[in-house]
Write an enzyme that holds these catalytic residues in place. Structure first.
Site, PDB file in Angstrom:
ATOM      1  N   SER A 273      37.750  57.093  14.971  1.00 31.41           N
ATOM      2  CA  SER A 273      37.215  57.280  16.325  1.00 31.41           C
ATOM      3  C   SER A 273      37.865  56.274  17.271  1.00 31.41           C
ATOM      4  O   SER A 273      38.274  55.189  16.826  1.00 31.41           O
ATOM      5  CB  SER A 273      35.704  57.038  16.320  1.00 31.41           C
ATOM      6  OG  SER A 273      35.199  57.014  17.633  1.00 31.41           O
TER       7      SER A 273
ATOM      8  N   TYR B 291      29.046  51.065  14.038  1.00 32.69           N
ATOM      9  CA  TYR B 291      29.877  52.281  14.069  1.00 32.69           C
ATOM     10  C   TYR B 291      31.325  51.912  14.407  1.00 32.69           C
ATOM     11  O   TYR B 291      32.258  52.377  13.751  1.00 32.69           O
ATOM     12  CB  TYR B 291      29.299  53.284  15.084  1.00 32.69           C
ATOM     13  CG  TYR B 291      30.073  54.582  15.108  1.00 32.69           C
ATOM     14  CD1 TYR B 291      29.939  55.512  14.069  1.00 32.69           C
ATOM     15  CD2 TYR B 291      30.943  54.895  16.152  1.00 32.69           C
ATOM     16  CE1 TYR B 291      30.660  56.702  14.076  1.00 32.69           C
ATOM     17  CE2 TYR B 291      31.662  56.077  16.166  1.00 32.69           C
ATOM     18  CZ  TYR B 291      31.512  56.977  15.126  1.00 32.69           C
ATOM     19  OH  TYR B 291      32.227  58.155  15.132  1.00 32.69           O
TER      20      TYR B 291
HETATM   21  N1  LIG Z   1      31.479  64.010  18.087  1.00 34.23           N
HETATM   22  C1  LIG Z   1      32.134  62.946  18.554  1.00 34.23           C
HETATM   23  O1  LIG Z   1      32.061  62.621  19.773  1.00 34.23           O
HETATM   24  C2  LIG Z   1      32.991  62.120  17.616  1.00 34.23           C
HETATM   25  C3  LIG Z   1      33.947  61.259  18.191  1.00 34.23           C
HETATM   26  C4  LIG Z   1      34.750  60.499  17.362  1.00 34.23           C
HETATM   27  C5  LIG Z   1      34.639  60.597  15.986  1.00 34.23           C
HETATM   28  N2  LIG Z   1      33.689  61.432  15.440  1.00 34.23           N
HETATM   29  C6  LIG Z   1      33.621  61.495  13.965  1.00 34.23           C
HETATM   30  O2  LIG Z   1      33.835  62.841  13.559  1.00 34.23           O
HETATM   31  C7  LIG Z   1      33.247  63.071  12.287  1.00 34.23           C
HETATM   32  C8  LIG Z   1      32.466  64.380  12.335  1.00 34.23           C
HETATM   33  O3  LIG Z   1      31.434  64.274  13.292  1.00 34.23           O
HETATM   34  P1  LIG Z   1      30.927  65.502  14.175  1.00 34.23           P
HETATM   35  O4  LIG Z   1      30.930  65.063  15.570  1.00 34.23           O
HETATM   36  O5  LIG Z   1      31.630  66.733  13.796  1.00 34.23           O
HETATM   37  O6  LIG Z   1      29.372  65.534  13.687  1.00 34.23           O
HETATM   38  P2  LIG Z   1      28.394  66.716  13.236  1.00 34.23           P
HETATM   39  O7  LIG Z   1      28.564  67.912  14.093  1.00 34.23           O
HETATM   40  O8  LIG Z   1      27.051  66.077  13.165  1.00 34.23           O
HETATM   41  O9  LIG Z   1      28.892  67.084  11.742  1.00 34.23           O
HETATM   42  C9  LIG Z   1      28.719  66.189  10.658  1.00 34.23           C
HETATM   43  C10 LIG Z   1      29.080  66.879   9.338  1.00 34.23           C
HETATM   44  O10 LIG Z   1      29.024  65.903   8.295  1.00 34.23           O
HETATM   45  C11 LIG Z   1      28.136  66.359   7.261  1.00 34.23           C
HETATM   46  N3  LIG Z   1      27.482  65.174   6.692  1.00 34.23           N
HETATM   47  C12 LIG Z   1      26.732  64.238   7.336  1.00 34.23           C
HETATM   48  N4  LIG Z   1      26.265  63.336   6.480  1.00 34.23           N
HETATM   49  C13 LIG Z   1      26.729  63.678   5.245  1.00 34.23           C
HETATM   50  C14 LIG Z   1      26.555  63.147   3.938  1.00 34.23           C
HETATM   51  N5  LIG Z   1      25.782  62.082   3.688  1.00 34.23           N
HETATM   52  N6  LIG Z   1      27.167  63.764   2.899  1.00 34.23           N
HETATM   53  C15 LIG Z   1      27.923  64.878   3.113  1.00 34.23           C
HETATM   54  N7  LIG Z   1      28.116  65.425   4.315  1.00 34.23           N
HETATM   55  C16 LIG Z   1      27.510  64.843   5.371  1.00 34.23           C
HETATM   56  C17 LIG Z   1      27.168  67.317   7.969  1.00 34.23           C
HETATM   57  O11 LIG Z   1      26.603  68.289   7.104  1.00 34.23           O
HETATM   58  P3  LIG Z   1      25.150  68.067   6.353  1.00 34.23           P
HETATM   59  O12 LIG Z   1      24.207  67.513   7.370  1.00 34.23           O
HETATM   60  O13 LIG Z   1      24.775  69.406   5.798  1.00 34.23           O
HETATM   61  O14 LIG Z   1      25.449  67.087   5.254  1.00 34.23           O
HETATM   62  C18 LIG Z   1      28.129  67.993   8.952  1.00 34.23           C
HETATM   63  O15 LIG Z   1      28.862  69.022   8.300  1.00 34.23           O
HETATM   64  C19 LIG Z   1      32.405  61.827  11.981  1.00 34.23           C
HETATM   65  O16 LIG Z   1      33.106  61.000  11.063  1.00 34.23           O
HETATM   66  C20 LIG Z   1      32.278  61.141  13.333  1.00 34.23           C
HETATM   67  O17 LIG Z   1      32.111  59.757  13.182  1.00 34.23           O
HETATM   68  C21 LIG Z   1      32.872  62.197  16.223  1.00 34.23           C
END
Ligand SMILES: NC(=O)c1ccc[n+]([C@@H]2O[C@H](COP(=O)([O-])OP(=O)(O)OC[C@H]3O[C@@H](n4cnc5c(N)ncnc54)[C@H](OP(=O)(O)O)[C@@H]3O)[C@@H](O)[C@H]2O)c1
Length: 255
Positions: free
Chosen positions: A138, A148
Site C-alpha cells: 500500500s 497498518y
Molecule cells: N482498498 C484500499 O483502499 C486498499 C489500498 C491499498 C492497499 N489495500 C490492500 O489490498 C488488499 C485487499 O484489500 P481490499 O481493499 O480488496 O479489501 P476487501 O474488499 O475487504 O477484501 C479482502 C479479502 O481478503 C479476504 N480475507 C480477509 N481476511 C482474511 C483471512 N484472515 N484469511 C483469508 N482471507 C482473508 C476476504 O475474504 P474473507 O472475509 O471471506 O476471508 C476478502 O476476499 C489488502 O492487503 C489491503 O491492505 C487496499
C-alpha cells in the site's frame, strides 16, 4: 495455460485480479475464509470466462491453514505460475491500545502468511525457472499511519528482498502499492472515508491492469496512477518529518 493463486480473491482488489486473470485465460485458485462466497465467486468466474477455478477456504491468521495453502503452492503435479498475496484489512486501533490483538492479527495475515506463502511459491517457481509473485502492499507503507503502515512498509521491503534473492531464477516479484480504492476494506475496518477527496480514489480494474503490466515488465514496485506516483515521489524524497506530519493529519480524521 497458467494457473494463478489469489489470497482474498473474493472481494475488492483480489476479485479484480481474479476477473482480469480469468479474462486472459488463466485458471484460478481462490483463497478466503467464507466458503459460500468462494463458491459463489468461483461459479460466476467459471461461467463467464470458461476457466477452471479451485477454492481453498482458509483463515490466513491460522498457521495450519496457511500451511495448507503453502502445500498447494508447492505442488509439482499442478504447478502455480502466479501468486497474488493480497488478503488483508485495515487496522484502526491505536498503537497504545491495551488490547494488541488487532495488531497481532494484522501481522499474522499480512506479514506471517505473506512470508510463508512467498517462500513456498519462491521455492517451487525457482525450481521450474519461471513464475510471478505479486504482494499487495500500500502507499500507506511510505507513511506513518499506525501498525497498518508499518506492516505495509514490511511488505514492500520484503518484496524488494525476495526479488533480489530470486533474481536470475526466472521468478519476478512485484509489490503493488495502491492508494485508496473503494472495496469492502474501509467498512470492514470502520474507517471514515468522507474526508478523502474524490480525485484520490482509484478504480480497481485500472490498478490491477497497471500492476499486471508492471509485473510483466519485471518492475519490483508498482504504484498505479500518475497522481499517486507523483505524490509518493514527494513522500519518499522530501524531509521525513513532512510525511510524519501528513500522516498525523490523516489519522486524526479517522479516529
Ligand atoms: N482498498 C484500499 O483502499 C486498499 C489500498 C491499498 C492497499 N489495500 C490492500 O489490498 C488488499 C485487499 O484489500 P481490499 O481493499 O480488496 O479489501 P476487501 O474488499 O475487504 O477484501 C479482502 C479479502 O481478503 C479476504 N480475507 C480477509 N481476511 C482474511 C483471512 N484472515 N484469511 C483469508 N482471507 C482473508 C476476504 O475474504 P474473507 O472475509 O471471506 O476471508 C476478502 O476476499 C489488502 O492487503 C489491503 O491492505 C487496499
Amino acid at each position: 495455460m497458467a494457473t494463478a493463486l489469489i489470497t482474498g480473491g473474493t472481494s475488492g482488489i483480489g476479485a479484480g485480479f481474479a476477473r482480469q486473470l480469468a479474462a486472459r485465460g488463466d485458471d484460478l485458485i481462490l483463497v478466503a475464509r467464507n466458503p459460500d462466497r468462494l463458491d459463489e465467486v468461483a461459479t460466476e468466474l467459471k461461467e463467464r470466462y470458461d476457466v477452471a477455478v479451485e477454492t481453498i477456504s482458509a483463515d490466513l491468521a491460522v498457521p495450519d491453514e496457511v500451511q495448507r495453502v503453502a502445500a498447494r503452492l508447492a505442488s509439482v503435479e499442478q504447478p502455480v505460475d502466479l501468486l497474488v498475496n493480497n488478503a488483508g484489512f485495515g487496522i484502526r486501533v491505536k498503537l497504545t491500545a491495551e488490547d494488541s490483538g488487532p495488531h497481532e492479527h494484522g501481522i499474522d495475515v499480512m506479514i506471517r502468511a505473506v512470508l510463508i506463502l512467498g517462500a513456498a511459491a519462491g521455492r517451487a517457481m525457482s525450481a521450474r525457472r519461471a513464475g510471478t509473485i505479486i504482494n499487495v502492499s500500500s502507499t500507506s507503507g511510505f507513511l506513518a499511519m499506525g501498525s497498518y503502515s508499518a506492516i505495509k512498509a514490511w511488505v514492500t521491503a520484503y518484496s524488494e528482498g525476495l526479488a533480489g534473492e530470486l533474481s536470475g531464477t526466472g521468478v519476478t516479484v512485484t509489490a503493488l502499492c495502491p492508494g485508496w480504492i473503494r472495496t469492502e476494506f474501509h467498512e470492514r475496518a470502520s474507517i471514515r472515508t468522507g474526508s478523502i477527496p474524490e480525485a484520490m480514489w482509484l478504480d480497481v480494474d485500472d490498478v490491477v491492469a497497471e500492476c499486471l503490466s508492471d509485473a510483466a515488465a519485471g518492475k519490483v514496485i508498482s504504484i498505479p496512477s500518475r497522481r499517486y506516483r507523483f505524490l509518493m515521489f514527494g513522500v519518499r524524497h522530501l524531509p521525513r518529518r513532512w510525511a510524519r506530519a501528513a500522516s498525523r493529519r490523516m489519522m486524526s480524521g479517522r479516529h
